[in-house]
Design a protein around this motif. Structure first.
Motif, PDB file in Angstrom:
ATOM      1  N   PHE A 148       0.807  -1.228   0.000  1.00 37.72           N
ATOM      2  CA  PHE A 148       0.000   0.000   0.000  1.00 37.72           C
ATOM      3  C   PHE A 148       0.838   1.275   0.000  1.00 37.72           C
ATOM      4  N   THR A 149       2.004   1.222   0.625  1.00 36.86           N
ATOM      5  CA  THR A 149       2.792   2.461   0.710  1.00 36.86           C
ATOM      6  C   THR A 149       4.072   2.354  -0.110  1.00 36.86           C
TER       7      THR A 149
ATOM      8  N   ALA B 244      -8.153   4.250   4.634  1.00 37.22           N
ATOM      9  CA  ALA B 244      -9.506   4.250   4.066  1.00 37.22           C
ATOM     10  C   ALA B 244     -10.559   4.533   5.138  1.00 37.22           C
TER      11      ALA B 244
ATOM     12  N   ASP C  55      -0.285   9.826  -0.273  1.00 36.25           N
ATOM     13  CA  ASP C  55      -1.594   9.577  -0.870  1.00 36.25           C
ATOM     14  C   ASP C  55      -1.908   8.086  -0.779  1.00 36.25           C
ATOM     15  N   PRO C  56      -1.921   7.534   0.455  1.00 38.82           N
ATOM     16  CA  PRO C  56      -2.184   6.100   0.576  1.00 38.82           C
ATOM     17  C   PRO C  56      -3.639   5.790   0.224  1.00 38.82           C
ATOM     18  N   PRO C  57      -3.933   4.518  -0.117  1.00 37.42           N
ATOM     19  CA  PRO C  57      -5.260   4.185  -0.634  1.00 37.42           C
ATOM     20  C   PRO C  57      -6.380   4.589   0.324  1.00 37.42           C
ATOM     21  N   GLY C  58      -7.333   5.318  -0.206  1.00 34.36           N
ATOM     22  CA  GLY C  58      -8.530   5.633   0.566  1.00 34.36           C
ATOM     23  C   GLY C  58      -8.426   6.867   1.429  1.00 34.36           C
TER      24      GLY C  58
ATOM     25  N   LYS D 233       0.150  13.242 -10.505  1.00 35.81           N
ATOM     26  CA  LYS D 233       1.200  12.229 -10.409  1.00 35.81           C
ATOM     27  C   LYS D 233       1.925  12.349  -9.079  1.00 35.81           C
TER      28      LYS D 233
ATOM     29  N   ALA E 163     -10.235  13.018  -5.088  1.00 38.24           N
ATOM     30  CA  ALA E 163      -8.942  12.634  -5.637  1.00 38.24           C
ATOM     31  C   ALA E 163      -8.788  13.140  -7.066  1.00 38.24           C
TER      32      ALA E 163
ATOM     33  N   VAL F 272      -7.187  12.261 -10.002  1.00 36.52           N
ATOM     34  CA  VAL F 272      -6.505  11.039 -10.370  1.00 36.52           C
ATOM     35  C   VAL F 272      -5.310  11.272 -11.288  1.00 36.52           C
ATOM     36  N   ASN F 273      -5.272  12.407 -11.934  1.00 34.78           N
ATOM     37  CA  ASN F 273      -4.139  12.617 -12.829  1.00 34.78           C
ATOM     38  C   ASN F 273      -2.965  13.293 -12.130  1.00 34.78           C
TER      39      ASN F 273
ATOM     40  N   LEU G  77      -7.323   8.054 -17.746  1.00 38.80           N
ATOM     41  CA  LEU G  77      -7.885   8.663 -16.535  1.00 38.80           C
ATOM     42  C   LEU G  77      -8.926   7.762 -15.893  1.00 38.80           C
TER      43      LEU G  77
ATOM     44  N   ALA H 157      -7.197  -1.849   0.693  1.00 44.69           N
ATOM     45  CA  ALA H 157      -6.738  -1.307   1.981  1.00 44.69           C
ATOM     46  C   ALA H 157      -7.828  -1.453   3.027  1.00 44.69           C
ATOM     47  N   SER H 158      -9.062  -1.172   2.633  1.00 46.07           N
ATOM     48  CA  SER H 158     -10.113  -1.193   3.650  1.00 46.07           C
ATOM     49  C   SER H 158     -10.346  -2.618   4.164  1.00 46.07           C
TER      50      SER H 158
ATOM     51  N   ARG I  78     -12.888   9.348  -3.088  1.00 45.37           N
ATOM     52  CA  ARG I  78     -12.863   9.134  -4.545  1.00 45.37           C
ATOM     53  C   ARG I  78     -13.246  10.415  -5.260  1.00 45.37           C
TER      54      ARG I  78
ATOM     55  N   ARG J  61      -7.783  10.021   0.569  1.00 44.91           N
ATOM     56  CA  ARG J  61      -8.625  11.034  -0.070  1.00 44.91           C
ATOM     57  C   ARG J  61      -9.855  10.351  -0.635  1.00 44.91           C
TER      58      ARG J  61
ATOM     59  N   ARG K  81      -7.479   3.397  -8.462  1.00 43.90           N
ATOM     60  CA  ARG K  81      -7.506   4.080  -7.176  1.00 43.90           C
ATOM     61  C   ARG K  81      -8.588   3.489  -6.263  1.00 43.90           C
TER      62      ARG K  81
ATOM     63  N   GLN L 132      -7.203   4.949 -14.204  1.00 41.99           N
ATOM     64  CA  GLN L 132      -6.565   5.408 -12.959  1.00 41.99           C
ATOM     65  C   GLN L 132      -7.585   5.524 -11.838  1.00 41.99           C
TER      66      GLN L 132
ATOM     67  N   ARG M 183      -7.531   0.003  -5.073  1.00 35.64           N
ATOM     68  CA  ARG M 183      -6.555   0.076  -3.974  1.00 35.64           C
ATOM     69  C   ARG M 183      -7.243   0.431  -2.655  1.00 35.64           C
ATOM     70  N   GLU M 184      -8.236   1.309  -2.766  1.00 32.15           N
ATOM     71  CA  GLU M 184      -8.969   1.696  -1.562  1.00 32.15           C
ATOM     72  C   GLU M 184      -9.704   0.485  -0.968  1.00 32.15           C
TER      73      GLU M 184
END
Lengths: 262, 378
Positions: free
Chosen positions: A137-138, B147, B288-291, B303, B298, B300-301, A168, A182-183, B295, B293, A175, A171, A178-179
Motif C-alpha cells: 500500500f505504501t 480508508a 496519498d495512501p489508498p482511501g 502524479k 482525488a 486522479v491525474n 484517466l 486497503a479497507s 474518490r 482522499r 484508485r 486510474q 486500492r482503496e
C-alpha cells in the motif's frame, strides 16, 4: 482471447455487480486478487471449455458497486455465499487468486456444501512464519511491479498488459481498487489469525499453486495451507513470482488441467 | 480591523542537516534512523523553545499555536495535548490553540474530550481546540487504515462534541467507537465548548466542512491567491449555513521574522528553507495512501503530491510575500496584505525554524511584541 464469453452487470442484492461469464458445464467461480478484475484471460478461456466460468468483480471493485456492509474479507465471503445461492450454483469449483484465494478459503470454512473442489493460487490469509507479506500500500507502483514477477521477460506482452500508461478512467478504477484492498486488508496485514483453525474442518479436494520465488506472499505459506487443508495437494512453479498465469502460463495451465482431470 | 496574532514553532530537531538527510531521506519519509536523535540535545532545544513561548506571552502575543506530528525530525511534538499542558504553565495570558488533535487515530475520543476539557479548566478557558485528520503519514505511523480516516474523523468529532455538550451518562454505539457509559466528570470551562478551529491547505472539502459547522478555518500552507479563494468560499458557505462570518473566522499561517534591520531579517529568514527539500520527500504512496482522499476529491491525474514550497527559491518566496522578513515597519506593511486585504482575523506567525539562533528569535519576538503587534492592531 476467445469469444465464448460476455460481460454482464447483474443487480444483486444491494447494488450492481460486474460479471464476466462464459463457457459450458459445471460452474467455476474465479475470485480475483487485490489489484482488481483482469477480465477474460487465457486461463479463463481454457477453463471455459469444461466449465461455465463466473468471474465477478468484488463489491467496490472495477464496475461493481460498493456495498457498505462488505467491509472485511469474511464479509466478502458472506456476500459471495449469498450470490451463489441467488444464482443457484451447485457443485462449484472455487478458484481464488491471492486475495481472492483468501476469500475462497473463508467461504470454504463457512460452508463447503456448495463446492466440489477448490484451487488457491498464491493465496494470502495466513501469516507467514518466517517471512513477511510485502508492503504494497505504501510502496511505489514500480516497486510493486518488480515484486510481482521473477523475470518480466517471461511475461508475454508485459509492457502492454502490465506497464502501460493508464487512462484517466483506468486510474480512477485502480484508485478505487486500492482503496477496497486497503479497507479489507490493512490490519492485520492480509491475513486472518483464525483462518488456519477454521480450515481444519474443510475436506474439499484442493490444489494450492505457488510461484517458488513469490516476492509478495512467501512460498512457505503453501505449506501452511497444505498442513490444514487435509485433502490438498501443492504445485510449486519454478522461476515464478506472484502471477503464475502471466509468468509461467504453460506450467500454470498444466497444473490446473492435471488437478481438474484427476 | 482587529487581528489576533499567534506565535508558532514546529519545535524542530535542528541538528538534522543536509548531509544526514541526503544519505537517509532520499526515497522515503520513514527511513532516517532514529539513532540520530540525541535526547540531551533535544532537552536543550526544548528549553530554548519554551523560553521563546514565555517571551511571546510576556510581550503581548494573543496566542500560541501548537500541533502534533510523528516520525518527524522537523517537529518534536508527538502529542499536542502534552505540548498544550506545558504551555499552560509556561504562559499566563495567551490563548493556546491546539491545531490540532489528530482525532481519527485515537482509539478513544471520550478520553480526548476529557483531556481537552482538563486543559481548558486548568488554563482558565484559554484553549482553542482544533481537530485534524492528520497527514497521511500520521495514519501510516499509527497503522490506521487510511480508508477509515475520514469516517473516524467524523465520528470522533461527533462523539467529542456530544461528550462536551450533552448531559451524561449516555451510550454511544457508532461504527468505529463504542462506549456503554459516557459520563466524564471533567467538562470544559468555556461553554458550551472551546472555540473549534479546522485547518486546511487548499481542499474545497475542508473549507466547506468547517464553514458548514461554523468552525473557524485556518489556512496553513497555501499561497495568497489560493487563500483569497478559500476565504470567499468559506464566508459564502458559512453564511448560507446560517453561521457567523467575519475575520475572526478565518486565519492564515505565515512564516515571518523581524530583526532590527531589513538586511538582518533577510539573512535570519533564510533558515525558513531549512531542509525544505527533504521534508516531504518520499514516494507518492506515502502522501496519498489508498482511501485517504475520497474518490470524489482525488485528482486522479495528479502524479505527485507537492507539499511544501513546491521548489520556489527563498528570494522568490520573500518577493511573493509567502515568507515575510524585515524590520518592524517592513513587516507591518507586508502583513497588511493578509489581515486587511485577505481579511484574516487570525495571523499565525510561524516565526522560528531549524537552526535559527535562539538569541535572534528572542529579539524577533521582542520586536513583534513591542512594535509589530501594536501597529497591526492600531
Amino acid at each position: 482471447m476467445g469469444t465464448n464469453w460476455k460481460e454482464e452487470i447483474i443487480s444483486y442484492p444491494e447494488g450492481r455487480l460486474q460479471l464476466f461469464k462464459g463457457g459450458d458445464g459445471p460452474p467455476l467461480l474465479i475470485l480475483h486478487g487485490a489489484g482488481g478484475n483482469p477480465g477474460w484471460l487465457n486461463y479463463h478461456e481454457m477453463l471455459s471449455k469444461s466449465f461455465t466460468v463466473y468471474a465477478p468483480s468484488h463489491p467496490g471493485y472495477d464496475k461493481s458497486d460498493r456495498i457498505p456492509w462488505v467491509d472485511s474479507i469474511p464479509a466478502v465471503a458472506h456476500y459471495y455465499h449469498g450470490l451463489i445461492l441467488h444464482l443457484n450454483l451447485k457443485e462449484i469449483t472455487l478458484f481464488g487468486l491471492s486475495m481472492g484465494g483468501w476469500i475462497s478459503a473463508e467461504m470454504a470454512a463457512m460452508n463447503q456444501t456448495p463446492f466440489k473442489q477448490m484451487i488457491l493460487v498464491a493465496p494470502v490469509g495466513i501469516k507467514p512464519e518466517r517471512g513477511q507479506i510485502a508492503e504494497l500500500f505504501t510502496s511505489p507502483r514500480e516497486t510493486v511491479q518488480n515484486l510481482r514477477f521473477y523475470d518480466k521477460t517471461q511475461v508475454e506482452d508485459y509492457e502492454n498488459i502490465f506497464n502501460r500508461e493508464l487512462t484517466l478512467e483506468e486510474q480512477k478504477i485502480e484508485r478505487g481498487n486500492r482503496e477496497m484492498a486497503a479497507s479489507w486488508c490493512w490490519q492485520p496485514y492480509f491475513y486472518n489469525p483464525n483462518l488456519q483453525h477454521y480450515l481444519r474442518k474443510v475436506s474439499l479436494k484442493s490444489l494450492i499453486v505457488w510461484g517458488k520465488q513469490d516476492y509478495i506472499v512467501p512460498v512457505e505459506c503453501a505449506d501452511l495451507f497444505h498442513r490444514v487443508l487435509v485433502n490438498s495437494e501443492v504445485k510449486i512453479i519454478d522461476r515464478c513470482s506472484h502471477i503464475p498465469h502471466a509468468e509461467r502460463p504453460r506450467e500454470f495451465l498444466d497444473a490446473l488441467t492435471s488437478f481438474l482431470k484427476a | 480591523m482587529s487581528v489576533q496574532v499567534f506565535w508558532f514553532s514546529e519545535e524542530p530537531y535542528s541538528y538534522v542537516d543536509e548531509d544526514l538527510l541526503s544519505k537517509h531521506q532520499t526515497e522515503s519519509y520513514f527511513t532516517l534512523p532514529n539513532k540520530h536523535f540525541d535526547p540531551e540535545k533535544a532537552h536543550g532545544l526544548y528549553k530554548n523553545y519554551y523560553e521563546q513561548y514565555r517571551q511571546a506571552d510576556e510581550v503581548g502575543f494573543d496566542g500560541i499555536m501548537t500541533n502534533e506530528h510523528h516520525n518527524s525530525w522537523w517537529c518534536m511534538k508527538p502529542s499536542a495535548n502534552i505540548s498544550a499542558a506545558a504551555l499552560i504553565s509556561t504562559t499566563k495570558n495567551t490563548k493556546i490553540a491546539i491545531l490540532g488533535n489528530i482525532i481519527p487515530v485515537t482509539g478513544n475520543p471520550v478520553k480526548l474530550a476529557e483531556e481537552i476539557a482538563m486543559l481548558d479548566v486548568m488554563s482558565g478557558g484559554r484553549i482553542i481546540s482544533g481537530f485534524v485528520r492528520g497527514g497521511p503519514v500520521e495514519s501510516i505511523h499509527a497503522n490506521l487504515n487510511p480508508a477509515d480516516n475520514m469516517e473516524r474523523f467524523q465520528e470522533a468529532h461527533d462523539l467529542i462534541i456530544k461528550t462536551w455538550t450533552s448531559e451524561g451518562p449516555f451510550r454511544w454505539e457508532g461504527k468505529h467507537f463504542h462506549h456503554r457509559i459516557v459520563n466524564p466528570w471533567m467538562k470544559p470551562l468555556q461553554q458550551p465548548h472551546p472555540t473549534i478551529w479546522y485547518p486546511g491547505t487548499s481542499s474545497v472539502e475542508s473549507v466547506v466542512w468547517a464553514a458548514e459547522r461554523g468552525y473557524a478555518y485556518m489556512s496553513i500552507g497555501s499561497t495568497y491567491e489560493v487563500a483569497l479563494a478559500t476565504n470567499k468560499l468559506y464566508h459564502e458557505t458559512a453564511a448560507k449555513a446560517g453561521h457567523k462570518t467575519g475575520p475572526e473566522q478565518y486565519g492564515f499561517l505565515i512564516r515571518a521574522c523581524v530583526a532590527d534591520t531589513d538586511e538582518a531579517a533577510f539573512e535570519l529568514g533564510r533558515h525558513f528553507m531549512w531542509n525544505e527539500k527533504y521534508r516531504f520527500r518520499g514516494p507518492m504512496e506515502h502522501f496519498d495512501p489508498p482511501g485517504y482522499r475520497s474518490r470524489e476529491s482525488a485528482k486522479v491525474n495528479a502524479k505527485r503530491v507537492q507539499p511544501g514550497f513546491g521548489g520556489w527559491s527563498y528570494e522568490n518566496l520573500v518577493e511573493l510575500d509567502q515568507i515575510i522578513v524585515g524590520n518592524p515597519d517592513t513587516v507591518v506593511r507586508k502583513l497588511r496584505k493578509y489581515h486587511e486585504e485577505l481579511g484574516a482575523g487570525n495571523l499565525i506567525i510561524y516565526g522560528q525554524e531549524g537552526p535559527m539562533p535562539h538569541r535572534s528569535v528572542m529579539r524577533s519576538i521582542e520586536l513583534w511584541g513591542r512594535e509589530v503587534i501594536p501597529a497591526l492592531k492600531g
